[in-house]
Design a protein around this motif. Structure first.
Motif, PDB file in Angstrom:
ATOM      1  N   GLY A 149     -10.458   4.425  -5.852  1.00 33.71           N
ATOM      2  CA  GLY A 149     -10.548   4.789  -4.442  1.00 33.71           C
ATOM      3  C   GLY A 149      -9.297   5.508  -3.964  1.00 33.71           C
ATOM      4  O   GLY A 149      -8.426   5.885  -4.749  1.00 33.71           O
ATOM      5  N   LYS A 150      -9.210   5.721  -2.680  1.00 35.08           N
ATOM      6  CA  LYS A 150      -8.055   6.387  -2.091  1.00 35.08           C
ATOM      7  C   LYS A 150      -6.806   5.552  -2.325  1.00 35.08           C
ATOM      8  O   LYS A 150      -6.759   4.367  -1.992  1.00 35.08           O
ATOM      9  CB  LYS A 150      -8.290   6.582  -0.592  1.00 35.08           C
ATOM     10  N   THR A 151      -5.801   6.182  -2.921  1.00 39.31           N
ATOM     11  CA  THR A 151      -4.566   5.495  -3.279  1.00 39.31           C
ATOM     12  C   THR A 151      -3.376   6.356  -2.894  1.00 39.31           C
ATOM     13  O   THR A 151      -3.377   7.565  -3.125  1.00 39.31           O
ATOM     14  CB  THR A 151      -4.508   5.222  -4.797  1.00 39.31           C
ATOM     15  N   SER A 152      -2.361   5.736  -2.348  1.00 40.24           N
ATOM     16  CA  SER A 152      -1.134   6.466  -2.039  1.00 40.24           C
ATOM     17  C   SER A 152      -0.401   6.809  -3.323  1.00 40.24           C
ATOM     18  O   SER A 152      -0.666   6.234  -4.381  1.00 40.24           O
ATOM     19  CB  SER A 152      -0.214   5.608  -1.167  1.00 40.24           C
ATOM     20  N   ARG A 203      -3.582   0.737  -1.793  1.00 38.84           N
ATOM     21  CA  ARG A 203      -5.003   1.025  -1.975  1.00 38.84           C
ATOM     22  C   ARG A 203      -5.706   0.958  -0.628  1.00 38.84           C
ATOM     23  O   ARG A 203      -5.461   0.050   0.176  1.00 38.84           O
ATOM     24  CB  ARG A 203      -5.628   0.001  -2.935  1.00 38.84           C
ATOM     25  N   GLY A 243     -11.263   2.305   3.107  1.00 40.16           N
ATOM     26  CA  GLY A 243     -12.115   3.210   3.870  1.00 40.16           C
ATOM     27  C   GLY A 243     -12.488   2.726   5.249  1.00 40.16           C
ATOM     28  O   GLY A 243     -12.865   3.521   6.115  1.00 40.16           O
ATOM     29  N   GLU A 287      -6.482   2.526   8.379  1.00 41.38           N
ATOM     30  CA  GLU A 287      -7.575   2.089   7.517  1.00 41.38           C
ATOM     31  C   GLU A 287      -7.208   0.756   6.887  1.00 41.38           C
ATOM     32  O   GLU A 287      -6.029   0.381   6.821  1.00 41.38           O
ATOM     33  CB  GLU A 287      -7.836   3.112   6.403  1.00 41.38           C
TER      34      GLU A 287
END
Length: 321
Positions: A172-175, A190, A193, A212
Protein backbone atom coordinates in the motif's frame (compact mmCIF):
# COMPACT_ATOMS: atom_id res chain seq x y z
CA UNK A 1 21.91 -10.30 6.79
CA UNK A 2 22.27 -10.60 10.55
CA UNK A 3 22.99 -7.60 12.72
CA UNK A 4 25.12 -8.08 15.82
CA UNK A 5 25.71 -5.94 18.87
CA UNK A 6 28.77 -4.55 17.09
CA UNK A 7 26.57 -3.51 14.15
CA UNK A 8 24.25 -1.73 16.61
CA UNK A 9 26.86 0.01 18.77
CA UNK A 10 26.15 1.29 22.24
CA UNK A 11 24.51 4.74 22.17
CA UNK A 12 23.91 5.86 25.78
CA UNK A 13 22.14 9.19 25.72
CA UNK A 14 24.09 10.64 28.64
CA UNK A 15 27.39 10.07 26.82
CA UNK A 16 26.58 12.33 23.88
CA UNK A 17 23.71 14.52 25.09
CA UNK A 18 25.60 17.77 24.50
CA UNK A 19 26.59 16.79 20.94
CA UNK A 20 23.04 15.59 20.26
CA UNK A 21 21.50 18.87 21.40
CA UNK A 22 23.87 20.90 19.23
CA UNK A 23 23.56 18.64 16.20
CA UNK A 24 19.77 18.65 16.50
CA UNK A 25 19.76 22.42 16.13
CA UNK A 26 22.29 22.30 13.27
CA UNK A 27 19.92 19.95 11.45
CA UNK A 28 16.91 22.14 12.18
CA UNK A 29 18.65 25.06 10.51
CA UNK A 30 19.37 23.06 7.36
CA UNK A 31 15.93 21.44 7.56
CA UNK A 32 14.27 24.84 7.55
CA UNK A 33 16.30 25.70 4.45
CA UNK A 34 14.88 22.53 2.88
CA UNK A 35 11.37 23.60 3.95
CA UNK A 36 11.81 27.02 2.34
CA UNK A 37 13.35 25.75 -0.90
CA UNK A 38 11.31 22.74 -1.98
CA UNK A 39 7.80 22.22 -3.37
CA UNK A 40 5.28 21.01 -0.85
CA UNK A 41 4.48 17.28 -0.80
CA UNK A 42 1.65 15.39 0.84
CA UNK A 43 2.17 14.54 4.53
CA UNK A 44 5.21 16.89 4.61
CA UNK A 45 7.34 14.33 2.75
CA UNK A 46 9.33 17.15 1.17
CA UNK A 47 10.70 18.18 4.57
CA UNK A 48 12.83 15.31 6.02
CA UNK A 49 16.40 14.33 5.23
CA UNK A 50 17.46 11.12 3.48
CA UNK A 51 20.49 8.98 4.24
CA UNK A 52 23.66 8.91 2.15
CA UNK A 53 26.76 6.75 2.31
CA UNK A 54 28.44 9.12 4.77
CA UNK A 55 25.62 11.09 6.37
CA UNK A 56 22.37 12.82 5.46
CA UNK A 57 21.21 15.03 2.61
CA UNK A 58 18.51 17.56 1.90
CA UNK A 59 18.21 16.10 -1.62
CA UNK A 60 18.16 18.54 -4.57
CA UNK A 61 16.08 21.64 -3.95
CA UNK A 62 15.75 25.17 -5.29
CA UNK A 63 14.37 26.32 -8.68
CA UNK A 64 10.82 26.79 -7.30
CA UNK A 65 12.17 29.54 -5.05
CA UNK A 66 14.23 31.24 -7.76
CA UNK A 67 17.51 29.68 -6.66
CA UNK A 68 19.68 27.33 -8.72
CA UNK A 69 19.32 23.62 -8.01
CA UNK A 70 21.34 22.90 -4.86
CA UNK A 71 21.88 20.41 -2.05
CA UNK A 72 23.19 20.62 1.50
CA UNK A 73 24.84 17.51 2.93
CA UNK A 74 26.10 16.54 6.37
CA UNK A 75 29.14 14.26 6.20
CA UNK A 76 29.66 12.46 9.51
CA UNK A 77 32.75 10.61 8.31
CA UNK A 78 34.75 13.70 7.32
CA UNK A 79 32.69 15.90 9.67
CA UNK A 80 31.90 18.62 7.19
CA UNK A 81 28.85 20.41 5.87
CA UNK A 82 28.86 20.86 2.09
CA UNK A 83 26.55 22.86 -0.15
CA UNK A 84 26.65 22.20 -3.90
CA UNK A 85 24.91 23.61 -6.95
CA UNK A 86 24.04 21.86 -10.18
CA UNK A 87 26.94 23.61 -11.92
CA UNK A 88 29.39 21.80 -9.64
CA UNK A 89 30.22 24.76 -7.43
CA UNK A 90 30.53 23.94 -3.74
CA UNK A 91 31.21 25.50 -0.37
CA UNK A 92 32.20 23.46 2.65
CA UNK A 93 33.21 23.94 6.28
CA UNK A 94 33.95 21.75 9.34
CA UNK A 95 31.09 20.84 11.66
CA UNK A 96 33.25 20.93 14.79
CA UNK A 97 34.06 24.19 16.52
CA UNK A 98 30.72 25.91 15.95
CA UNK A 99 27.99 27.15 18.21
CA UNK A 100 24.48 27.14 16.77
CA UNK A 101 24.85 30.87 16.13
CA UNK A 102 28.12 30.57 14.19
CA UNK A 103 26.84 27.51 12.28
CA UNK A 104 23.76 29.48 11.25
CA UNK A 105 25.88 32.34 9.94
CA UNK A 106 28.31 29.97 8.20
CA UNK A 107 25.56 28.03 6.39
CA UNK A 108 23.94 31.19 5.04
CA UNK A 109 27.33 32.59 4.02
CA UNK A 110 28.24 29.35 2.22
CA UNK A 111 24.97 29.41 0.28
CA UNK A 112 25.35 33.09 -0.49
CA UNK A 113 28.80 32.40 -1.97
CA UNK A 114 27.12 29.98 -4.38
CA UNK A 115 24.44 32.45 -5.43
CA UNK A 116 21.79 30.73 -3.29
CA UNK A 117 19.70 33.08 -1.17
CA UNK A 118 17.28 31.48 1.27
CA UNK A 119 15.04 33.26 3.74
CA UNK A 120 14.00 31.05 6.65
CA UNK A 121 10.50 32.07 7.68
CA UNK A 122 11.10 31.43 11.38
CA UNK A 123 14.81 31.09 12.24
CA UNK A 124 14.14 29.59 15.68
CA UNK A 125 14.26 26.01 17.01
CA UNK A 126 11.09 23.98 16.54
CA UNK A 127 9.51 22.30 19.59
CA UNK A 128 12.67 22.54 21.71
CA UNK A 129 13.07 24.14 25.15
CA UNK A 130 14.75 27.22 23.68
CA UNK A 131 12.18 27.70 20.92
CA UNK A 132 11.96 31.43 21.73
CA UNK A 133 15.68 32.05 21.11
CA UNK A 134 16.78 32.78 17.52
CA UNK A 135 19.43 30.51 16.03
CA UNK A 136 21.60 33.59 15.52
CA UNK A 137 21.75 34.16 19.31
CA UNK A 138 22.41 30.60 20.49
CA UNK A 139 26.01 30.43 21.70
CA UNK A 140 25.07 27.94 24.44
CA UNK A 141 24.93 24.83 22.22
CA UNK A 142 28.46 24.43 20.87
CA UNK A 143 29.42 20.77 21.44
CA UNK A 144 30.40 18.53 18.54
CA UNK A 145 32.26 15.33 19.36
CA UNK A 146 33.24 13.63 16.07
CA UNK A 147 33.23 10.19 17.72
CA UNK A 148 29.59 10.45 18.77
CA UNK A 149 28.51 12.22 15.59
CA UNK A 150 29.94 9.34 13.56
CA UNK A 151 28.32 6.76 15.83
CA UNK A 152 24.98 8.54 15.47
CA UNK A 153 25.39 8.20 11.69
CA UNK A 154 26.32 4.50 11.97
CA UNK A 155 23.20 3.78 14.01
CA UNK A 156 21.05 5.77 11.56
CA UNK A 157 22.44 3.78 8.64
CA UNK A 158 21.89 0.38 10.29
CA UNK A 159 18.40 1.21 11.47
CA UNK A 160 17.58 2.73 8.08
CA UNK A 161 18.45 -0.58 6.43
CA UNK A 162 16.11 -2.49 8.74
CA UNK A 163 13.32 0.02 8.08
CA UNK A 164 13.84 -0.36 4.32
CA UNK A 165 13.54 -4.12 4.70
CA UNK A 166 10.36 -3.79 6.75
CA UNK A 167 8.89 -1.28 4.28
CA UNK A 168 9.26 -3.84 1.49
CA UNK A 169 6.60 -6.04 3.05
CA UNK A 170 3.70 -3.65 2.34
CA UNK A 171 2.19 -2.92 -1.06
CA UNK A 172 0.00 0.00 0.00
CA UNK A 173 0.92 3.66 0.21
CA UNK A 174 4.18 3.96 2.12
CA UNK A 175 6.36 6.92 2.98
CA UNK A 176 10.08 6.92 2.21
CA UNK A 177 12.41 5.98 5.03
CA UNK A 178 13.37 9.45 6.17
CA UNK A 179 15.07 11.31 9.00
CA UNK A 180 12.96 14.04 10.60
CA UNK A 181 14.98 17.04 11.73
CA UNK A 182 12.29 18.43 14.02
CA UNK A 183 11.97 15.28 16.16
CA UNK A 184 15.42 13.79 15.39
CA UNK A 185 14.06 10.34 14.55
CA UNK A 186 14.06 8.06 11.51
CA UNK A 187 10.78 6.51 10.39
CA UNK A 188 8.66 4.86 7.73
CA UNK A 189 4.86 5.08 7.66
CA UNK A 190 2.19 2.81 6.19
CA UNK A 191 -1.11 4.38 5.08
CA UNK A 192 -4.42 2.55 4.96
CA UNK A 193 -6.38 5.02 2.84
CA UNK A 194 -9.06 5.97 5.33
CA UNK A 195 -9.48 9.76 5.60
CA UNK A 196 -9.16 11.41 9.01
CA UNK A 197 -10.42 14.91 9.80
CA UNK A 198 -8.79 16.87 12.61
CA UNK A 199 -10.08 20.03 14.30
CA UNK A 200 -8.59 23.34 13.24
CA UNK A 201 -6.85 23.73 16.58
CA UNK A 202 -4.77 20.59 15.90
CA UNK A 203 -2.60 22.76 13.65
CA UNK A 204 -1.38 22.33 10.07
CA UNK A 205 1.43 19.90 10.91
CA UNK A 206 -0.87 17.34 12.54
CA UNK A 207 -3.75 17.84 10.11
CA UNK A 208 -1.55 17.16 7.07
CA UNK A 209 0.69 14.46 8.55
CA UNK A 210 -2.30 12.45 9.80
CA UNK A 211 -4.93 13.21 7.18
CA UNK A 212 -5.15 9.44 6.60
CA UNK A 213 -5.04 6.41 8.88
CA UNK A 214 -1.45 5.36 9.55
CA UNK A 215 0.73 2.88 11.33
CA UNK A 216 4.19 4.36 11.71
CA UNK A 217 7.49 2.71 12.65
CA UNK A 218 10.73 4.30 13.67
CA UNK A 219 13.65 4.84 15.97
CA UNK A 220 14.73 7.78 18.07
CA UNK A 221 17.74 8.50 20.22
CA UNK A 222 15.99 9.21 23.51
CA UNK A 223 14.61 12.24 25.29
CA UNK A 224 13.48 13.36 28.72
CA UNK A 225 10.55 10.91 28.82
CA UNK A 226 12.55 7.89 27.61
CA UNK A 227 16.22 8.65 28.35
CA UNK A 228 17.61 5.96 26.05
CA UNK A 229 17.35 5.07 22.35
CA UNK A 230 14.33 3.01 21.33
CA UNK A 231 12.46 1.51 18.39
CA UNK A 232 8.82 2.54 18.32
CA UNK A 233 5.51 2.23 16.52
CA UNK A 234 2.16 3.97 16.85
CA UNK A 235 -1.25 3.74 15.21
CA UNK A 236 -3.18 6.92 14.40
CA UNK A 237 -5.96 7.43 15.04
CA UNK A 238 -5.48 5.04 17.92
CA UNK A 239 -8.19 2.37 17.85
CA UNK A 240 -9.84 1.08 20.99
CA UNK A 241 -8.16 -2.06 22.29
CA UNK A 242 -4.74 -1.36 20.76
CA UNK A 243 -2.75 -1.97 23.92
CA UNK A 244 -4.44 -5.31 24.50
CA UNK A 245 -2.48 -6.77 21.59
CA UNK A 246 0.63 -8.79 22.46
CA UNK A 247 4.14 -7.57 21.72
CA UNK A 248 7.33 -9.67 21.60
CA UNK A 249 9.30 -10.31 24.77
CA UNK A 250 11.14 -7.19 25.84
CA UNK A 251 8.74 -4.79 24.12
CA UNK A 252 6.08 -2.76 25.91
CA UNK A 253 3.21 -0.35 25.48
CA UNK A 254 4.06 3.16 26.67
CA UNK A 255 1.53 5.88 27.42
CA UNK A 256 2.73 8.92 25.44
CA UNK A 257 1.57 12.50 25.16
CA UNK A 258 -0.61 11.80 22.09
CA UNK A 259 -1.52 8.14 22.64
CA UNK A 260 0.24 4.85 23.15
CA UNK A 261 3.59 3.82 21.69
CA UNK A 262 4.78 0.29 21.15
CA UNK A 263 8.37 0.46 22.40
CA UNK A 264 11.42 -1.78 22.08
CA UNK A 265 14.35 -0.26 23.90
CA UNK A 266 17.64 -0.24 22.01
CA UNK A 267 19.45 -2.14 24.73
CA UNK A 268 16.91 -4.97 24.58
CA UNK A 269 17.27 -5.21 20.80
CA UNK A 270 21.07 -5.21 21.04
CA UNK A 271 20.95 -8.04 23.59
CA UNK A 272 18.82 -10.28 21.35
CA UNK A 273 20.46 -13.25 19.65
CA UNK A 274 19.56 -11.66 16.29
CA UNK A 275 18.87 -7.91 16.77
CA UNK A 276 17.63 -7.44 13.20
CA UNK A 277 15.07 -10.24 13.56
CA UNK A 278 14.02 -8.86 16.93
CA UNK A 279 13.35 -5.41 15.49
CA UNK A 280 11.49 -6.77 12.45
CA UNK A 281 9.39 -9.00 14.71
CA UNK A 282 8.59 -6.02 16.92
CA UNK A 283 7.51 -3.85 13.98
CA UNK A 284 5.37 -6.64 12.56
CA UNK A 285 3.66 -7.24 15.91
CA UNK A 286 2.93 -3.53 16.28
CA UNK A 287 1.49 -3.47 12.75
CA UNK A 288 -0.69 -6.50 13.44
CA UNK A 289 -1.87 -4.83 16.63
CA UNK A 290 -3.08 -1.63 14.97
CA UNK A 291 -3.94 -2.22 11.30
CA UNK A 292 -6.69 -4.84 11.77
CA UNK A 293 -8.41 -2.64 14.36
CA UNK A 294 -8.55 0.11 11.74
CA UNK A 295 -10.12 -2.35 9.32
CA UNK A 296 -7.18 -2.66 6.92
CA UNK A 297 -6.97 -5.62 4.57
CA UNK A 298 -3.63 -6.79 5.95
CA UNK A 299 -3.59 -9.97 3.87
CA UNK A 300 -4.34 -8.12 0.65
CA UNK A 301 -1.72 -5.45 1.41
CA UNK A 302 1.03 -7.93 2.25
CA UNK A 303 4.02 -7.88 -0.05
CA UNK A 304 6.37 -10.77 0.88
CA UNK A 305 9.97 -10.10 -0.12
CA UNK A 306 8.88 -6.91 -1.86
CA UNK A 307 6.98 -8.83 -4.57
CA UNK A 308 3.38 -8.05 -5.62
CA UNK A 309 3.20 -10.30 -8.69
CA UNK A 310 1.03 -13.29 -7.73
CA UNK A 311 2.91 -15.63 -10.08
CA UNK A 312 5.49 -17.36 -7.91
CA UNK A 313 7.59 -18.10 -10.99
CA UNK A 314 8.45 -14.42 -11.14
CA UNK A 315 9.97 -14.59 -7.66
CA UNK A 316 13.14 -16.11 -9.11
CA UNK A 317 16.26 -13.99 -9.19
CA UNK A 318 15.84 -13.04 -12.81
CA UNK A 319 17.98 -9.94 -12.42
CA UNK A 320 21.00 -12.16 -11.75
CA UNK A 321 20.78 -13.97 -15.11
Amino acid sequence: MELTMEDLPSMPLEEWAATKETLHRFEQIVGKIRLASSPRRNHWWHVPFRLTGTGITTRPMGVVDGNPLFTVDFDFVRHRLTARTEEGREASFPLAGHSVASFYREVLAALDSLGVHVEIARPYPYDLPDAARPFAEDTEHAAYDPFWANRYWRVLGRVGGVLEEFAAGYSGKTSPVHHFWHTFDIAVTRFGGGAVRHPEEAGPLIREAYSEEVVSFGFWFGDESVPEPAFYSYTAPEPEGLTGAPLPDGAEWLDGAHGHLALLRYGRARAAADPRAAVLSFYQAAYEAGAPLLGWDTAGLACPDGVTDPDDKLRSNWWQT
